[in-house]
Design an enzyme around this catalytic site. Structure first.
Site, PDB file in Angstrom:
ATOM      1  N   SER A  39       0.798  -1.225   0.000  1.00  0.00           N
ATOM      2  CA  SER A  39       0.000   0.000   0.000  1.00  0.00           C
ATOM      3  C   SER A  39       0.835   1.280   0.000  1.00  0.00           C
ATOM      4  CB  SER A  39      -0.960   0.024   1.183  1.00  0.00           C
ATOM      5  OG  SER A  39      -0.267   0.239   2.390  1.00  0.00           O
ATOM      6  N   LYS A  80       0.841   4.700   6.872  1.00  0.00           N
ATOM      7  CA  LYS A  80       0.236   5.511   5.804  1.00  0.00           C
ATOM      8  C   LYS A  80       0.802   6.921   5.857  1.00  0.00           C
ATOM      9  CE  LYS A  80      -2.704   2.189   4.847  1.00  0.00           C
ATOM     10  NZ  LYS A  80      -2.438   1.308   3.753  1.00  0.00           N
TER      11      LYS A  80
END
Length: 185
Positions: A39, A80
């Site tokens: 990701s 993230k």
């Protein structure tokens, strides 16, 4: 005999102090984390090992584009990038990030944007469409993975409470050939 006992006691004390010090550093200041998944590609790779600086969030507030580690709702720790801070209006259109109406460059996405041929890397959206609010709530962050098409992030799990942030991750230490300080923008 007493000299040997004394020396053994000194070594035992030194070892105990080292173990306690290592525990304090690991629990309060720095911790290792393994990147699990794709990701954050191309910035971070699957199985990269990083150092999480816990102190950075004890003394300061997150900044836009910081890479953070947080406790996700599923009980896992996610890594993230901070896109929206409390009070921000977030929108994507024409593969461009807009924060409070101002366009922002995201150079860490340039490599992937060049490879995409079937539409934008980041599908258009407004914050209202994703979380039902016009702005990021106070005490929360809006985060996204750099691999926008394959990232489970705030577009899916909602905003992240600041209390769930473990710290900032900016140092890759393994594999050794890829060791580096990660550029944030």
């Amino acid at each position: 005999m007493t000299k040997k006992k004394n020396e053994l006691w000194e070594w035992t004390k030194a070892l105990l102090i080292a173990v306690v010090l290592a525990g304090v550093i690991r629990y309060f200041l720095f911790a290792p984390i393994v990147v699990d998944g794709l990701s954050m590609m191309p910035t971070l790779h699957d199985q990269d090992r990083m150092i999480v600086n816990k102190l950075s969030y004890e003394i300061g507030k997150p900044k836009r584009f910081d890479i953070i580690v947080f406790h996700a709702p599923e009980g896992k720790d996610y890594i993230k990038r901070v896109i929206g801070l409390p009070g921000d209006r977030i929108e994507y259109k024409n593969d461009t990030l807009y924060v409070n109406g101002k366009a922002y460059k995201e150079p860490y996405l340039d490599q992937y944007k060049k490879q995409v041929v079937d539409g934008p890397l980041t599908d258009p959206f407004t914050l209202k469409e994703k979380i039902g609010r016009d702005t990021v709530p106070q005490g929360q962050l809006f985060v996204m993975g750099d691999n926008r098409r394959f990232s489970k992030d705030s577009r899916h799990i909602g905003t992240i409470p600041l209390s769930k942030v473990i710290g900032k991750a900016s140092v890759v230490y393994w594999p050794l050939k890829d060791a580096r300080i990660v550029k944030l923008n």
